[in-house]
Design a protein around this motif. Structure first.
Motif, PDB file in Angstrom:
ATOM      1  N   GLY A   1       0.840  -1.186   0.000  1.00  9.45           N
ATOM      2  CA  GLY A   1       0.000   0.000   0.000  1.00  9.45           C
ATOM      3  C   GLY A   1       0.877   1.240   0.000  1.00  9.45           C
ATOM      4  O   GLY A   1       2.023   1.191   0.453  1.00  9.45           O
TER       5      GLY A   1
ATOM      6  N   GLY B   1      -2.708   4.087   7.093  1.00  8.47           N
ATOM      7  CA  GLY B   1      -2.000   2.806   6.976  1.00  8.47           C
ATOM      8  C   GLY B   1      -2.857   1.634   7.426  1.00  8.47           C
ATOM      9  O   GLY B   1      -2.804   0.546   6.836  1.00  8.47           O
ATOM     10  N   THR B   2      -3.653   1.868   8.454  1.00  9.37           N
ATOM     11  CA  THR B   2      -4.542   0.807   8.923  1.00  9.37           C
ATOM     12  C   THR B   2      -5.585   0.463   7.872  1.00  9.37           C
ATOM     13  O   THR B   2      -5.915  -0.716   7.659  1.00  9.37           O
ATOM     14  CB  THR B   2      -5.222   1.254  10.239  1.00  9.37           C
ATOM     15  OG1 THR B   2      -4.193   1.557  11.189  1.00  9.37           O
ATOM     16  CG2 THR B   2      -6.134   0.177  10.788  1.00  9.37           C
TER      17      THR B   2
ATOM     18  N   LYS C   1      -3.960  -1.607   5.233  1.00 12.17           N
ATOM     19  CA  LYS C   1      -3.715  -2.969   5.693  1.00 12.17           C
ATOM     20  C   LYS C   1      -5.019  -3.769   5.795  1.00 12.17           C
ATOM     21  O   LYS C   1      -5.123  -4.875   5.283  1.00 12.17           O
ATOM     22  CB  LYS C   1      -3.028  -2.917   7.070  1.00 12.17           C
ATOM     23  CG  LYS C   1      -2.760  -4.281   7.704  1.00 12.17           C
ATOM     24  CD  LYS C   1      -2.232  -4.111   9.129  1.00 12.17           C
ATOM     25  CE  LYS C   1      -2.121  -5.461   9.827  1.00 12.17           C
ATOM     26  NZ  LYS C   1      -1.773  -5.305  11.253  1.00 12.17           N
ATOM     27  N   GLU C   2      -6.011  -3.167   6.422  1.00 12.60           N
ATOM     28  CA  GLU C   2      -7.203  -3.962   6.752  1.00 12.60           C
ATOM     29  C   GLU C   2      -8.233  -4.000   5.637  1.00 12.60           C
ATOM     30  O   GLU C   2      -8.864  -5.028   5.416  1.00 12.60           O
ATOM     31  CB  GLU C   2      -7.826  -3.421   8.044  1.00 12.60           C
ATOM     32  CG  GLU C   2      -6.765  -3.235   9.121  1.00 12.60           C
ATOM     33  CD  GLU C   2      -7.188  -3.631  10.503  1.00 12.60           C
ATOM     34  OE1 GLU C   2      -8.355  -3.371  10.840  1.00 12.60           O
ATOM     35  OE2 GLU C   2      -6.348  -4.194  11.240  1.00 12.60           O
TER      36      GLU C   2
ATOM     37  N   ALA D   1      -2.984  -4.644   2.195  1.00  9.69           N
ATOM     38  CA  ALA D   1      -1.550  -4.386   2.047  1.00  9.69           C
ATOM     39  C   ALA D   1      -0.768  -5.111   3.137  1.00  9.69           C
ATOM     40  O   ALA D   1      -1.109  -5.018   4.317  1.00  9.69           O
ATOM     41  CB  ALA D   1      -1.271  -2.888   2.118  1.00  9.69           C
ATOM     42  N   GLY D   2       0.320  -5.775   2.729  1.00  6.30           N
ATOM     43  CA  GLY D   2       1.190  -6.456   3.681  1.00  6.30           C
ATOM     44  C   GLY D   2       2.444  -5.660   3.986  1.00  6.30           C
ATOM     45  O   GLY D   2       3.241  -6.051   4.832  1.00  6.30           O
ATOM     46  N   VAL D   3       2.615  -4.556   3.309  1.00  5.33           N
ATOM     47  CA  VAL D   3       3.754  -3.664   3.519  1.00  5.33           C
ATOM     48  C   VAL D   3       3.305  -2.280   3.057  1.00  5.33           C
ATOM     49  O   VAL D   3       2.459  -2.156   2.167  1.00  5.33           O
ATOM     50  CB  VAL D   3       5.004  -4.152   2.741  1.00  5.33           C
ATOM     51  CG1 VAL D   3       4.743  -4.243   1.253  1.00  5.33           C
ATOM     52  CG2 VAL D   3       6.215  -3.259   2.991  1.00  5.33           C
ATOM     53  N   ILE D   4       3.843  -1.245   3.686  1.00  8.92           N
ATOM     54  CA  ILE D   4       3.431   0.131   3.382  1.00  8.92           C
ATOM     55  C   ILE D   4       4.629   0.928   2.875  1.00  8.92           C
ATOM     56  O   ILE D   4       5.711   0.871   3.468  1.00  8.92           O
ATOM     57  CB  ILE D   4       2.878   0.823   4.653  1.00  8.92           C
ATOM     58  CG1 ILE D   4       1.703   0.028   5.251  1.00  8.92           C
ATOM     59  CG2 ILE D   4       2.489   2.279   4.367  1.00  8.92           C
ATOM     60  CD1 ILE D   4       0.466  -0.016   4.415  1.00  8.92           C
TER      61      ILE D   4
ATOM     62  N   GLU E   1       5.599   1.657  11.675  1.00  5.85           N
ATOM     63  CA  GLU E   1       5.773   0.207  11.564  1.00  5.85           C
ATOM     64  C   GLU E   1       5.308  -0.492  12.846  1.00  5.85           C
ATOM     65  O   GLU E   1       4.593  -1.503  12.792  1.00  5.85           O
ATOM     66  CB  GLU E   1       7.254  -0.084  11.292  1.00  5.85           C
ATOM     67  CG  GLU E   1       7.549  -1.505  10.876  1.00  5.85           C
ATOM     68  CD  GLU E   1       8.982  -1.650  10.351  1.00  5.85           C
ATOM     69  OE1 GLU E   1       9.215  -1.381   9.166  1.00  5.85           O
ATOM     70  OE2 GLU E   1       9.868  -2.018  11.139  1.00  5.85           O
TER      71      GLU E   1
ATOM     72  N   LEU F   1       1.448  -0.329  13.021  1.00  5.10           N
ATOM     73  CA  LEU F   1       0.698  -1.095  12.033  1.00  5.10           C
ATOM     74  C   LEU F   1       0.969  -2.596  12.110  1.00  5.10           C
ATOM     75  O   LEU F   1       0.128  -3.414  11.716  1.00  5.10           O
ATOM     76  CB  LEU F   1       1.031  -0.608  10.611  1.00  5.10           C
ATOM     77  CG  LEU F   1       0.634   0.830  10.285  1.00  5.10           C
ATOM     78  CD1 LEU F   1       1.090   1.183   8.867  1.00  5.10           C
ATOM     79  CD2 LEU F   1      -0.890   1.009  10.389  1.00  5.10           C
TER      80      LEU F   1
ATOM     81  N   VAL G   1       3.139  -4.123  10.285  1.00  5.81           N
ATOM     82  CA  VAL G   1       3.677  -4.587   8.993  1.00  5.81           C
ATOM     83  C   VAL G   1       4.862  -3.685   8.649  1.00  5.81           C
ATOM     84  O   VAL G   1       4.945  -2.560   9.143  1.00  5.81           O
ATOM     85  CB  VAL G   1       2.634  -4.539   7.848  1.00  5.81           C
ATOM     86  CG1 VAL G   1       1.478  -5.496   8.117  1.00  5.81           C
ATOM     87  CG2 VAL G   1       2.120  -3.128   7.628  1.00  5.81           C
TER      88      VAL G   1
END
Lengths: 211, 211, 211, 211, 211, 211
Positions: E107, E159-160, E163-164, E168-171, E186, E189, E191
């Motif tokens: 993301g 970022g949340t 992810k949710e 996304a598994g990485v930002i 990091e 989050l 991740v």
């Protein structure tokens, strides 16, 4: 058909689900568990851990003409293919490919959300992401989904979201042991529902029969 | 299984090719020609001309549980699916999808080069171009390819180019009536060869059996 | 320009929408209905049913230098192209391609949700899915959308969702007969709005003029 | 139409090529050179060097309703669009999009091989790589290709390779100033040939006329 | 490392963020502003306006072995590469590529929504769109995001969602000057979070060291 | 850095190749062989066979902050990532991603043609196929390529084909133990050449240093 986990109850359920594909003069369908498999395949470690045991079992099976690996992560598929000239089918691959014959975009019902990145990566590897409408989780353990009474109701709920929000025209059940819900789910959703183990064994039966 | 052309010899050949999938207790496989079809399907006009006749035949077939349209251009596939809730399979679609279970990239043997742009367009519609190693033509008429003695030799020549130059790990025969060459071609090439009609009927048998 | 349905009111509306592209010394734009077309094109059967009649009309039109098929499903486009060396334009194809000159990602306003899978499949066939922001339906019948007073208001509502939720930088009106709303919708949304019939006829005028 | 180089001879050639699109009651087509442009656009530095001058020229042009940037690298296209609410067309974009209306896969004739990676990157940016059959260079300087007598012969040679080896069904001339060869090349190759400047101006004329 | 804007405070922040990559015997990392750059890079005009100044600076830097352009729009990247045989790194490119080593889909946190279409277009140019989970904006000015106390809180919120909701598994932090939030984000989050300037300089240090 | 094979000579070569990335105050780079690995990784069975041993080694390495798996098939990469929150890098992944910073399309030199389908499948999984110019084999055993005098000459021959016929602007050496040829090959080809182990360790050094 090899169930990569060691759970004989699951294997028996798969055997029942495959009876309709077992024709008297057709290929004999033998269902077995992988003795050294884990109780269930839920992690990448489980997936990778059964790869070589599956290959060894397949290399040793002189009397079989084709193989189906009955776990929706298709563990050991490529290494098994390397070890034999006979066809080896993975149920995720076959379930998705069979879904592509029923509608333009497919949805997948996963057991747990943790599996979805692995499934997406695998669909990308197969070059099929453009046909994916979406994947949504039941968020149950494999054990719950196998035994729980609410499983079908939850599958209908998730399947409805895949159909209505994501635009899925066909649903793949993303787990080996759910065939008994297939018809009820299909009736409830009004779109085709694919059981991946049945899909893979149908392709194996066809391949062996015409060889 | 409906052969969209009116050539009864072709239909009889298809029927022979499907005998291995006709199990006593399995679904009955009925093969018929489309009476108002052309002698062969070689142009887009042929493809589009049989679409609605195929749909009407399928809508009228109360006694069938699934349908296979046996022409590698999959004529009328989407319009037929619109007209029935029963599954309808196209042999190009099923041939290619079945090939994807046997190797990473597939090659297609076309009868004539004029069909290749149509096939490429169709593979792109299915979202499968990333798996195509290549497509190469025999450059024969359908009639020649059906009768000519040199057909197998030419298929081996073209299949070898698909394998060695294009990197195909599996070959799809891009025509309905070539099943009799399948095993010989497979032996000569050393990679799996898919007859698309057999592939489609196998998927239909499976789908009907588990419904 | 051929309207594949037999509705003369629609054809007259299209003719009006094309007047700005009819220049005294430019190519003459002739608008006609397909006499044997259905009242409207709403299903795959309608689409496939007009394909060969369109081709026959085009093959017979010795006095035309290019053709536009004025239905957002681009019926008969490929079979018509096979039948003539002259250019044949489909309004869906031209509408989307023209949209690509105005923003990075486009949105489509469909009349009904039932058309969306067909449109998605067609965009994939054209290799353009990466540029699609989204497609959303008015969920009106063609008749309602043609006559209803609420059509523009509903188009603004749907267009706003395409812009704000899906990120569309340009909107394609996914129907042949909506040109009269184009400018009002564009003003309301603040992004370009493409009428596909105008887009296709503009490309046809250009192609004929430079030939 | 702005020719981003300062070569008035090229601009005059473009003006000639656009006469067929200049209709008495249609939009007036004004062709001009960019005074501070280089003699020709052959490198990325040339491309990036004219971006802001093009934008400034476009922002200052109160009397124009649309703009065409007449260089096959589409310099300054996005920055110009940012600077005006009026439509801005790039000839590479429009040339390729117009080609997509004539065949499934297109070929591009580049002047020099050094431009090909830049063109490939741009086609990927547009999301159109799946429709590219191939791009091949004349391997001439812009000056040679403009003046040399052998240009047409070399274009026929390269176009034939694009058609026969790469499977291109339509050819895009990847340079602004080659319109005079368009018809001869088309006749020689037997497939449509697109002049990108004509394609872009046709789209601009259409857009302005219906606004 | 060249900061294409003329803001010395930003450059000093970048220098601080790169201290951990500055090893005694490793390549010296010199951070400088572009004197003729704008105060910040927020528009396409800013991006294109610094392209040639960046190239000139790079061509003149005889004592540097590699270059990093420290703006998330990678201004001038291709024109700079044309002007030198030494490696030139863009932080958007390196940030995203580094993210691909940490999870299947990434993301991006953008400063403003207006940048997102430009970023999407760039990701498509790089051929990486299939790995994008989503991009979401802080909707702050660069100035606000640099100074404002609420920046980290807003980054955690966005970022949340990446992810949710988007998976996304990485930002990737889509801006040059946010390294000081990296670790806190990091931790919040759960991740990995990539600072693109650090990612690019790490790749530059590696490339120079092994040359 | 873990060499998944048990060949200490290879591991020592890798250690040498990584010395330039070993800075006094930087992260310590420890190179070790996998004791229970095979002598070389040439088949899918080798790849899958070292997956869980690699994970166990990584899970046990309390004193390491990041891991590099030094085999161009990236064995065990996903299962290792599942087992630790620390970053794990695969050299194929990092080699290709690093190549993407140097040119638009990359070529890969494989040791043997049998690995190419596996590599293509992996590139598709990563979503990077659109950037691949081509992959061509040396057609040597790992042993030959490690010891043979003709290795560099053959690499230059294959690299030249990748550059000139396939259009590669950067070359990835598709094997762990070839760093000593990197600079010579780069000089001979005139395009950047990436050693994947160095690329991965550079990314690991950067990631650890900024954490």
């Amino acid at each position: 058909m090899i169930n990569p986990n060691s759970n004989a109850v699951v294997t028996e359920g798969l055997r029942q689900a495959l009876l309709p594909l077992s024709f008297a003069e057709g290929p004999e369908i033998v269902c077995e568990s992988l003795p050294d498999g884990p109780p269930g395949i839920e992690t990448q470690a489980h997936v990778d851990g059964v790869a070589l045991p599956l290959r060894r079992r397949i290399e040793a099976a002189d009397d079989a003409d084709a193989f189906v690996i009955a776990c929706y992560s298709d563990p050991g598929l490529h290494v098994a293919r390397e070890g034999t000239a006979k066809p080896v089918f993975g149920i995720a691959e076959c379930g998705v490919l069979t879904a592509l014959t029923r509608a333009d975009r497919f949805g997948v019902i996963a057991i747990k959300s943790a599996s979805i990145p692995r499934h997406i990566r695998y669909l990308r590897q197969m070059g099929l992401l453009e046909r994916l409408a979406g994947e949504r989780p039941l968020e149950m353990s494999v054990a719950e989904s196998a035994s729980g009474e609410g499983t079908l109701a939850r599958m209908i709920e998730v399947g409805t979201q895949l159909k209505e929000r994501d635009g899925a025209g066909v649903i793949v059940m993303g787990c080996a042991g759910m065939a008994r819900h297939r018809r009820l789910l299909e009736d409830a959703l009004g779109v085709p529902v694919i059981d991946p183990t049945q899909a893979a064994v149908a392709m194996a039966v066809g391949t062996v029969s015409v060889a």
